[in-house]
Design an enzyme around this catalytic site. Structure first.
Site, PDB file in Angstrom:
ATOM      1  N   GLU A 195      -8.255   9.454   5.393  1.00 46.64           N
ATOM      2  CA  GLU A 195      -9.606  10.012   5.325  1.00 46.64           C
ATOM      3  C   GLU A 195     -10.260  10.002   6.695  1.00 46.64           C
ATOM      4  OE1 GLU A 195     -13.982   9.329   3.240  1.00 46.64           O
ATOM      5  OE2 GLU A 195     -12.282   8.108   2.602  1.00 46.64           O
TER       6      GLU A 195
ATOM      7  N   ASP B 158      -1.667  -5.886  -3.321  1.00 46.40           N
ATOM      8  CA  ASP B 158      -1.460  -5.074  -4.516  1.00 46.40           C
ATOM      9  C   ASP B 158      -2.644  -4.120  -4.619  1.00 46.40           C
ATOM     10  OD1 ASP B 158      -1.237  -3.992  -7.060  1.00 46.40           O
ATOM     11  OD2 ASP B 158      -0.520  -5.853  -7.961  1.00 46.40           O
TER      12      ASP B 158
ATOM     13  N   HIS C  59     -18.329  14.473   8.685  1.00 46.43           N
ATOM     14  CA  HIS C  59     -17.100  14.916   8.021  1.00 46.43           C
ATOM     15  C   HIS C  59     -16.630  16.263   8.553  1.00 46.43           C
ATOM     16  CE1 HIS C  59     -16.025  11.999   4.880  1.00 46.43           C
ATOM     17  NE2 HIS C  59     -17.291  11.639   4.941  1.00 46.43           N
TER      18      HIS C  59
ATOM     19  N   LYS D 128      -6.793  -5.937 -13.142  1.00 47.30           N
ATOM     20  CA  LYS D 128      -6.821  -4.601 -12.533  1.00 47.30           C
ATOM     21  C   LYS D 128      -7.784  -3.650 -13.246  1.00 47.30           C
ATOM     22  CE  LYS D 128      -2.348  -5.471 -10.573  1.00 47.30           C
ATOM     23  NZ  LYS D 128      -0.907  -5.246 -10.531  1.00 47.30           N
TER      24      LYS D 128
END
Length: 394
Positions: A91, A295, A386, A221
């Site tokens: 990004e 993770d 951006h 999670k």
């Protein structure tokens, strides 16, 4: 689309599935099955023999660009001094934005970080014939905590059972077995330890009971209020007071406008029922996770954030973030793989005794990113940034 092949089974070698021959067979199989070549995915510098326990059917690597943000000045109990932070992302603007926030905080004297709590859970649910039987078991479980802890700890050299929280509903007793896990994230550790504890309970409890090892109350999670309130992983705070003139100099916006926008954002967060009242905590956390072998699915929990801002009488701005369920490791899992270890070593966070240091660096990074993005929105620079840095089109 898959091509027609005689036997569409992924090749495996039971004697050594991480050998060059086994890997090559999978690469050729994939090319034949899909008609697509993988000239970049096929090439890697890591040793495949280090991968057992981390991945199956190994084929190649996904190369994610890594940029450096910083220097980040941290005044922590475990992380002290300036750090360069590796961020793995695709990004545009992300690294630049975090670096901008870090520069402001560095000139303001740094970010103070504090680890408030540290524990990992497994949450078995016990079922009975009636609510009274469930209540009686809860009382028995409290009385026999030491024996249960001893049974759990036979499975680990580093994990310690700290407490067992109880939540009753109907004829069920939901529990949270809370452990300290050292420098490991600890989900597998706590699962194995809690299974041993439940086996001991089943054998020694005088009444009849049934249990499921995970009653979905650890919310592994998945973001949840229970973990935000009671902690899962590291609970860490990053805070600082920013002089008004420095904020205007670096962010092109006044502190009173930042605070007013903060109040509006608070209401928007309440209305939308998000897992935090910040701007983009998942961005920095995910980028660090990828760079350091965490993770990545734990971002679902780790991105939870409580943000608090106060406009002081002199116009200065107090800002803080609390990450209540930051799940990280500096040992085990993917942290020891070649490039991931290098990412941790950039911050001197690889190995034993470094998990809380990493937690403080991540929290400070998140705070820098929160302020930088928030200011860009208020100063009406967000879209232009951006356009300038984030438009990569073929």
């Amino acid at each position: 689309m898959l091509a027609v092949v005689t036997d569409l089974r992924i090749p495996r070698d039971r004697s050594d599935d991480y050998s060059a021959e086994a890997i090559g067979a999978r690469q050729e199989f994939l090319a034949a099955a899909t008609g697509a070549d993988q000239p970049h995915m096929r090439h890697f510098s890591l040793d495949p023999q280090t991968l057992p326990g981390n991945i199956e059917n190994f084929l190649g690597v996904a190369q994610v660009p890594v940029g450096l943000a910083g220097p980040l000045l941290v005044n922590g109990e475990h992380a002290q001094g300036e750090f360069l932070v590796p961020l793995a992302t695709t990004e545009g603007t992300l690294v630049a934005s975090y670096s901008r926030g870090m520069k402001l905080f560095r000139e303001a004297g740094g970010i103070t970080t504090t680890v408030l709590d540290d524990k990992m859970q497994r949450a078995p649910v016990f079922s009975f014939e009636s609510a009274r039987e469930a209540r009686a078991f809860g009382e028995w479980l409290t009385e026999h905590f030491d024996e249960v802890a001893a049974a759990a700890e036979t499975t680990t050299t580093t994990g310690k059972l700290l407490e067992i929280q109880q939540f009753s509903v109907s004829k069920l007793l939901y529990t949270r077995f809370n452990y300290s896990t050292g420098d490991a994230a600890g989900q597998n550790m706590t699962g194995k330890a809690t299974f041993a504890a439940c086996a001991w309970i089943k054998l020694n409890y005088p009444g009849e009971l049934h249990f499921v090892l995970e009653g979905q109350f650890a919310t592994d999670k998945k973001t949840s209020v229970v973990n935000m309130l009671h902690t899962r992983g590291k609970r860490v705070v990053a805070e600082a007071t920013l002089p008004a003139d420095l904020v205007l100099k670096h962010l092109n916006v006044s502190t009173d406008k930042l605070f007013a926008a903060r109040l509006k954002g608070q209401l928007g967060s309440i209305m939308s029922v998000t897992n935090n009242n910040g701007n983009h905590s998942a961005n920095g956390i995910t980028a660090i996770f990828i760079a350091t072998g965490q993770d990545v699915a734990n971002v679902a929990e780790s991105s939870a954030l409580y943000g608090f801002t106060e406009l002081l009488p002199n116009g200065d701005l107090y800002v803080s973030v609390t990450l209540p369920s930051l799940i990280i490791a500096t040992y085990g899992g993917g942290t020891g793989l070649a490039t991931q270890r290098e990412g941790l070593e950039i911050m001197d966070c690889y190995g034993a005794g470094k998990a809380r240091k990493l937690a403080e660096i991540i929290a400070a990074t998140v705070l820098a990113g929160e302020l930088s993005l928030g200011a860009a929105v208020v100063a009406e620079e967000w879209v232009q940034a951006h356009d300038d840095l984030g438009r990569n089109r073929p």
